[in-house]
Design an enzyme around this catalytic site. Sequence first.
Site, PDB file in Angstrom:
ATOM      1  NE  ARG A 178      -2.661   0.830   3.633  1.00 38.31           N
ATOM      2  CZ  ARG A 178      -3.526   0.487   4.596  1.00 38.31           C
ATOM      3  NH1 ARG A 178      -4.748   0.108   4.301  1.00 38.31           N
ATOM      4  NH2 ARG A 178      -3.150   0.502   5.856  1.00 38.31           N
ATOM      5  CG  ASP A 254      -8.846   1.855  14.071  1.00 37.62           C
ATOM      6  OD1 ASP A 254      -9.921   2.177  14.604  1.00 37.62           O
ATOM      7  OD2 ASP A 254      -8.682   0.781  13.480  1.00 37.62           O
ATOM      8  CG  ASN A 255     -10.071   1.767   9.793  1.00 35.91           C
ATOM      9  OD1 ASN A 255      -8.889   1.424   9.890  1.00 35.91           O
ATOM     10  ND2 ASN A 255     -11.063   0.917   9.939  1.00 35.91           N
TER      11      ASN A 255
HETATM   12  P1  AMP Z   1      -9.189  -3.094  10.394  1.00 37.14           P
HETATM   13  O1  AMP Z   1     -10.583  -3.513  10.694  1.00 37.14           O
HETATM   14  O2  AMP Z   1      -8.605  -3.760   9.164  1.00 37.14           O
HETATM   15  O3  AMP Z   1      -9.046  -1.615  10.321  1.00 37.14           O
HETATM   16  O4  AMP Z   1      -8.302  -3.621  11.594  1.00 37.14           O
HETATM   17  C1  AMP Z   1      -8.526  -3.285  12.932  1.00 37.14           C
HETATM   18  C2  AMP Z   1      -7.402  -3.800  13.793  1.00 37.14           C
HETATM   19  O5  AMP Z   1      -7.350  -5.223  13.766  1.00 37.14           O
HETATM   20  C3  AMP Z   1      -6.020  -3.339  13.384  1.00 37.14           C
HETATM   21  O6  AMP Z   1      -5.280  -3.166  14.551  1.00 37.14           O
HETATM   22  C4  AMP Z   1      -5.517  -4.494  12.561  1.00 37.14           C
HETATM   23  O7  AMP Z   1      -4.114  -4.529  12.506  1.00 37.14           O
HETATM   24  C5  AMP Z   1      -6.077  -5.675  13.308  1.00 37.14           C
HETATM   25  N1  AMP Z   1      -6.267  -6.867  12.482  1.00 37.14           N
HETATM   26  C6  AMP Z   1      -7.214  -7.078  11.534  1.00 37.14           C
HETATM   27  N2  AMP Z   1      -7.110  -8.302  10.984  1.00 37.14           N
HETATM   28  C7  AMP Z   1      -6.055  -8.899  11.592  1.00 37.14           C
HETATM   29  C8  AMP Z   1      -5.432 -10.189  11.491  1.00 37.14           C
HETATM   30  N3  AMP Z   1      -5.869 -11.109  10.637  1.00 37.14           N
HETATM   31  N4  AMP Z   1      -4.381 -10.437  12.283  1.00 37.14           N
HETATM   32  C9  AMP Z   1      -3.926  -9.525  13.164  1.00 37.14           C
HETATM   33  N5  AMP Z   1      -4.467  -8.313  13.318  1.00 37.14           N
HETATM   34  C10 AMP Z   1      -5.517  -7.988  12.542  1.00 37.14           C
HETATM   35 MG    MG Z   2      -7.665  -0.328   9.993  1.00 38.51          MG
END
Ligand code: AMP
Ligand code: MG
Length: 497
Positions: A178, A254-255
């Site tokens: 990315r 966080d997004n």
């Molecule tokens: P996201 O929903 O993608 O914005 O992720 C939210 C949080 O969950 C972030 O801290 C990500 O790094 C973590 N996260 C999401 N999927 C995984 C995964 N498969 N393994 C480890 N961390 C994850």
């Molecule tokens: Mg995220």
Amino acid sequence: MGVAVRPLFAFENSYVDGLPELSVAWRAARSPAPRLLVLNEELAGELGADAEALSAADGVEVLVGNVVPDGASPVAQAYAGHQFGGFVPRLGDGRALLLGEVLDVHGRRRDLHLKGSGRTPFARGGDGLAPLGPMLREYVMGEAMHALGIPTTRALAVVATGADVARETMLPGAVLVRVAASHVRVGTFQYAAVHGGPELVRRLADYAIARHHPRAAEAANPYLAFFERVLDTQASLIARWMLVGFIHGVMNTDNMTISGETIDYGPCAFLDSYDPATVFSSIDEGARYAYGNQPRIAQWNLARLGETLLPLIDDDTDTAISAATEVLHSFADRYRRYWTDGMHAKLGLKNDRPEDGALIDDLLALLHAQGVDFTSFFRALSPAVLGSPAPARSLFAEPDAFEAWSGRWRARLASPGADLPADLPATAKAMDRVNPVYIPRNHQMESALGAATAGDLAPLRRLLDVLARPFDERPGLESYAAPAPASFGAYRTFCGT
Ligand code: AMP
Ligand code: MG
């Protein structure tokens, strides 16, 4: 001495060096059999990288994280975040790494980041991995948004790892590379506030000001000006989302970036029939991140950013709160201005007239009442300007209501005081530059990802080609412009990515 090999990227590490408390040095998990699936040659060129070298075996080893290139200093970034309204003080890159920064050919600093690269100290219960489908989906979404002119992170590549990932079934794993203006998020400020306090927040803010909003440094109160700049870029960004029917789906703090780029394409999707209550994400049970809620949520997230900045804005808490609150409350007007300007462009209207608010509101009520496809409708307006209302009218089950609205709109277009009342062809052309023909339709996306997961990348490449020029209607691509057939059913997106 052999011939000097030109490095793939000339990495810099300003974030890691300047804010060491906000990341942890880490390495990607080893991918057993990396295979490059898509490379964004245009973006590679923008980064000053050699696409051929990136595609070669050594390049792919770097893109998948197996080899740390010279100058790179990979880290997992720390951040906190409000997830669906609940605060989590320590999230961070659970399955991602910041590889380093590159100055692109325009001199802009861009992050290179790997997603799906294995567990990190922030992984909590996660496996650190990503299946191929969601990584390709992020690639497609980013390219679509970019082509629509909406600020976004983009993907440089997707590399299959050669290992399977366990979800509901076993799926092929992948790493997404990315590229972002930075990965500093509202949640990064929340992390700094909770774990470091005001001095760390100040250093992070100084970094973010220098990197993203340098003019704030010249203001009488730089941190208040910074807050105002972030808020304004977000108001503009969310207005752009709304104007094309984009639903992010997980607008957790966080997004949300400080740069104003769209980030983290998870369960996002585009609206089809217009309904502000539309939610596609299966995890958004409370419909918190519904299409019509996005502006309000953005403002809520920005309030969380503002809270972290209070000690920097003024030593006196009450003074700081009242200054930050004033900025925060300006969000609605700023958003409304960006959105109204955009709606005017979509409708071919020039100048802002008192009656335009009702014209726009009545249109949206009409689209909602009759469940009209948002994208198809706006695109059908340029023929209507040129005297062919049939394509627009045909979208309505009860066309009389459309006729009545259209009469008002046509009168408004031709009314004296419009800049160029007679130049309808130019108006129609300008409308076609803001009302896309092609968006990532949910059914097209699903079928392209299904084929890609089964090993056939051709439909995905075709979809990328269609979405690269969303405003140019091209013969033979009719099926990409059409809404999903009824048989596609209600669309659900999943965050278990
Ligand atoms: P996201 O929903 O993608 O914005 O992720 C939210 C949080 O969950 C972030 O801290 C990500 O790094 C973590 N996260 C999401 N999927 C995984 C995964 N498969 N393994 C480890 N961390 C994850
Ligand atoms: Mg995220």
